[in-house]
Design an enzyme around this catalytic site. Structure first.
Site, mmCIF file in Angstrom:
data_model
loop_
_atom_site.group_PDB
_atom_site.id
_atom_site.type_symbol
_atom_site.label_atom_id
_atom_site.label_comp_id
_atom_site.label_asym_id
_atom_site.label_seq_id
_atom_site.Cartn_x
_atom_site.Cartn_y
_atom_site.Cartn_z
ATOM 1 N N ASP A 1 0.468 -4.245 -3.973
ATOM 2 C CA ASP A 1 -0.625 -3.299 -4.188
ATOM 3 C C ASP A 1 -0.219 -1.881 -3.796
ATOM 4 O OD1 ASP A 1 -3.046 -3.419 -5.462
ATOM 5 O OD2 ASP A 1 -4.234 -3.678 -3.639
ATOM 6 N N HIS B 1 -7.476 -5.153 -1.313
ATOM 7 C CA HIS B 1 -6.250 -4.455 -0.930
ATOM 8 C C HIS B 1 -5.715 -4.886 0.435
ATOM 9 C CE1 HIS B 1 -3.380 -1.172 -0.960
ATOM 10 N NE2 HIS B 1 -3.847 -0.716 0.192
ATOM 11 N N SER C 1 0.830 -1.194 0.000
ATOM 12 C CA SER C 1 0.000 0.000 0.000
ATOM 13 C C SER C 1 0.878 1.263 0.000
ATOM 14 C CB SER C 1 -0.950 -0.034 1.196
ATOM 15 O OG SER C 1 -1.913 0.981 1.109
#
Length: 242
Positions: free
Chosen positions: A77, A153, A48
């Site tokens: 991600d 996610h 992230s």
């Protein structure tokens, strides 16, 4: 690494650089027995906003670059902000294909559900335009892109995430049915990727590139940028590019 996110990730990139500089002198005393780290083969990974930090460190987006040389980079991600034009500082994405100014093997793992809203009240956790597809498109060869289509996610995280923020991971993002298969795939593909490029053992990585159905999750067709020399080699990791 950080407790509260803000509009500027520069301090987090600087913190990561400081940690990397500490490793050669400080890590060994925390390892058991005769275990010694190999600083000739250092891989960096982040999820992230941590993925943005990892790419930022690889790109030198900090006033004091780390002394360590990285051999591989993994983005789980990665996210560069809320939307194109609304990126957090320092901006990592330039929207120019293969423009990242580093030439180390890169692996980007995305989430098929990341760009989708869980409900009308919250934005998607990995919005289109600032997430894994754009990060992969700006990587230079060799680079690889895997996307489990039915996972979200935060499916990279543990099943049990403590505290209020941990509980919110089940409320804010659109998730898959279970996190365990996603974690198992990510752990496996990261090890296979690092074995391929740091230990010259590409068997497992090749297998997932050519036979993605062997993964414990449903995958979109893998993508890659492969150097021409590898394309011409019979031992190429993947002889078709995108």
């Amino acid at each position: 690494m950080y407790r509260v996110t803000g509009a500027d990730a520069t301090p987090e990139i600087a913190d990561a650089a400081a940690i990397c500089d500490w490793l050669p002198e400080g890590l060994s005393s925390y390892l058991p027995g005769e275990t010694r780290p190999d600083f000739q083969n250092v891989a960096m990974a982040g999820h992230s906003r941590g993925g943005k930090v990892a790419f930022g460190l690889a790109l030198g987006r900090t006033s004091q670059a780390t002394k360590l040389n990285f051999s591989a980079l993994v983005g789980l991600d990665p996210v560069d902000g809320m939307a194109r034009g609304h990126q957090t500082q320092p901006r990592i994405l330039t929207y120019k294909p293969q423009s990242f100014e580093f030439i180390i093997p890169s692996l980007v793992i995305g989430s098929g559900l990341g760009p989708l809203k869980r409900n009308p009240f919250f934005p998607p956790c990995a919005p289109e335009g600032v997430s894994h597809r754009e990060f992969f498109n700006e990587c230079r060869a060799p680079a690889y892109h895997f996307v489990p289509s039915d996972y979200g996610h935060v499916d990279f995280l543990d099943d049990e995430t403590g505290g209020i923020r941990g509980k919110w991971t089940y409320c804010l993002c659109k998730n898959g049915v279970s996190r365990e298969p996603m974690r198992r795939f990510c752990g496996g593909i990261m090890v296979a990727f690092l074995n391929a490029y740091l230990r010259n053992d590409s068997a497992a990585f090749n297998d997932l590139l050519i036979h993605p159905s062997h993964a414990p999750v449903k995958l979109e067709p893998p993508q890659s940028f492969v150097p021409e020399v590898e394309q011409k080699s019979g031992e190429s990791l993947l002889r078709r590019t995108v």
